[in-house]
Design an enzyme around this catalytic site. Structure first.
Site, short mmCIF file in Angstrom:
data_model
loop_
_atom_site.label_atom_id
_atom_site.label_comp_id
_atom_site.label_asym_id
_atom_site.label_seq_id
_atom_site.Cartn_x
_atom_site.Cartn_y
_atom_site.Cartn_z
N ARG A 41 -28.58 0.04 5.94
CA ARG A 41 -27.39 0.84 5.65
C ARG A 41 -27.30 1.18 4.17
NH1 ARG A 41 -23.02 1.06 8.49
NH2 ARG A 41 -21.76 0.83 6.62
N ASN A 67 -22.90 7.27 5.60
CA ASN A 67 -24.09 6.76 4.89
C ASN A 67 -24.86 5.76 5.74
OD1 ASN A 67 -23.31 8.17 2.67
ND2 ASN A 67 -22.58 6.42 1.50
N HIS A 74 -26.31 4.58 1.08
CA HIS A 74 -25.45 4.67 -0.11
C HIS A 74 -26.26 5.19 -1.31
CE1 HIS A 74 -22.52 2.73 2.28
NE2 HIS A 74 -22.99 1.50 2.18
N ASP A 129 -18.35 10.04 4.41
CA ASP A 129 -18.63 9.09 5.50
C ASP A 129 -20.00 9.36 6.13
OD1 ASP A 129 -18.11 6.93 7.11
OD2 ASP A 129 -16.94 8.07 8.57
N LEU A 140 -14.22 20.22 -14.90
CA LEU A 140 -13.88 19.54 -13.65
C LEU A 140 -13.37 18.12 -13.89
CD1 LEU A 140 -14.13 19.42 -10.47
CD2 LEU A 140 -16.41 18.44 -10.85
C1 FPP Z 1 -19.17 5.66 3.94
O1 FPP Z 1 -20.31 5.51 4.71
C2 FPP Z 1 -19.48 5.61 2.52
C3 FPP Z 1 -19.06 4.63 1.68
C4 FPP Z 1 -18.21 3.51 2.12
C5 FPP Z 1 -19.47 4.62 0.28
C6 FPP Z 1 -19.59 5.94 -0.41
C7 FPP Z 1 -20.21 5.70 -1.73
C8 FPP Z 1 -21.27 6.39 -2.23
C9 FPP Z 1 -21.87 7.56 -1.58
C10 FPP Z 1 -21.77 6.03 -3.56
C11 FPP Z 1 -20.84 6.66 -4.52
C12 FPP Z 1 -21.35 6.63 -5.87
C13 FPP Z 1 -20.63 7.09 -6.90
C14 FPP Z 1 -21.24 7.09 -8.21
C15 FPP Z 1 -19.28 7.60 -6.73
P1 FPP Z 1 -20.37 4.32 5.74
O2 FPP Z 1 -21.09 3.20 5.11
O3 FPP Z 1 -18.98 4.01 6.21
O4 FPP Z 1 -21.22 4.98 6.86
P2 FPP Z 1 -21.08 4.76 8.43
O5 FPP Z 1 -19.74 5.32 8.82
O6 FPP Z 1 -22.20 5.54 8.96
O7 FPP Z 1 -21.19 3.28 8.68
#
Ligand code: FPP
Length: 251
Positions: free
Chosen positions: A35, A24, A39, A22, A133
């Site tokens: 935003r 990103n 990611h 969480d 893994l």
């Molecule tokens: C939460 O941050 C994150 C996500 C909803 C997406 C996570 C996905 C990735 C990091 C890419 C993954 C890639 C692979 C290959 C598995 P948020 O957007 O909810 O952040 P916030 O809480 O700050 O709004």
């Protein structure tokens, strides 16, 4: 090996680490960026954490990449995120194979486009021989969804007379979840400062240690994972028993 890595007790590693990635969006916003940039950098953290877990000899890593609730985000962000996940996995398939990583999906991937699903299925098939893994990616996943699906299957079996209600045990329920045959997580890590479990592995984390960190996911790298493992190793897991019982059992 860093000084910190040496502090990890290799005999008491968690077998299964689950992560809610969480923060990103907030990471990107705090830099004045979109935003979606969060990611993109978050992918680097995914790579770093998979590499570190693999080197340490962790058995299972389960990452929450896209929740059922995430479908309700703005269309643009949903498309960007799913395309990113699918294309990164396609590009990383060879590397995962080389590193003996096995990829598995947990979630309702039938909701993805046929092309996206085919690509994910190809990555899973290509890495299915991996004995190192196991990375479980939760995509279009929510715990209440999977528990509901498991209940439907069991009800169907009962309606067909194939099982009796008294045949249903904790093991039968576990074996009808998407995580069938995966041991329960020893530790659940959530980055980004919130302290909740957000519909993630609710059945499976019954006895997991919970670890919350303020670090936003794009900043969560090897050192942060090691820190979480060191914290985990400082805890005493009692599974409902007393401290004395645990000490006696260890002797
Ligand atoms: C939460 O941050 C994150 C996500 C909803 C997406 C996570 C996905 C990735 C990091 C890419 C993954 C890639 C692979 C290959 C598995 P948020 O957007 O909810 O952040 P916030 O809480 O700050 O709004």
């Amino acid at each position: 090996m860093t000084h910190q890595t040496e502090r990890i007790d290799m005999q008491r590693l968690p077998r299964h680490i689950a992560i809610i990635m969480d923060g990103n969006g907030r990471w990107a916003r705090s830099r004045g960026n979109r935003r979606t940039d969060g990611h993109i950098v978050g992918v680097e953290s995914v790579r770093a954490v998979i590499e570190a877990a693999s080197e340490l000899g962790i058995g299972y890593l389960t990452l929450y990449a896209f929740s059922t609730e995430n479908w309700n985000r703005p269309r643009e962000e949903v498309d960007m995120l799913l395309n990113l996940i699918v294309s990164v996995l396609a590009n990383e398939t060879e590397g995962m194979k080389r590193n003996n990583v096995r990829l598995r999906m947990i979630g309702d991937i039938d909701r993805l486009t046929p092309e996206a699903r085919a690509s994910l299925e190809n990555s899973m098939a290509e890495t299915s021989g991996g004995t190192g893994l196991q990375v479980n990616l939760a995509i279009s996943y929510s715990s209440r969804w999977e528990i509901t699906e498991a209940m439907k299957k069991l009800a169907q079996l009962a309606a067909e007379g194939k099982i009796k209600p008294e045949d249903i045990t904790e093991e039968t329920i576990s074996s009808h979840l998407t995580t069938a045959s995966i041991p329960d997580p020893d530790i659940l890590i959530r980055t980004g400062g919130e302290q909740r479990v957000s519909n993630y592995l609710l059945w499976q984390i019954a006895y997991s240690e919970l670890y919350f960190t303020d670090i936003y996911w794009p900043d969560f790298r090897k050192e942060a994972l090691e820190q979480a493992i060191i914290d985990y190793q400082s805890r005493e897991r009692r599974f409902g028993l007393t401290s004395d019982q645990i000490k006696t059992a260890k002797k």
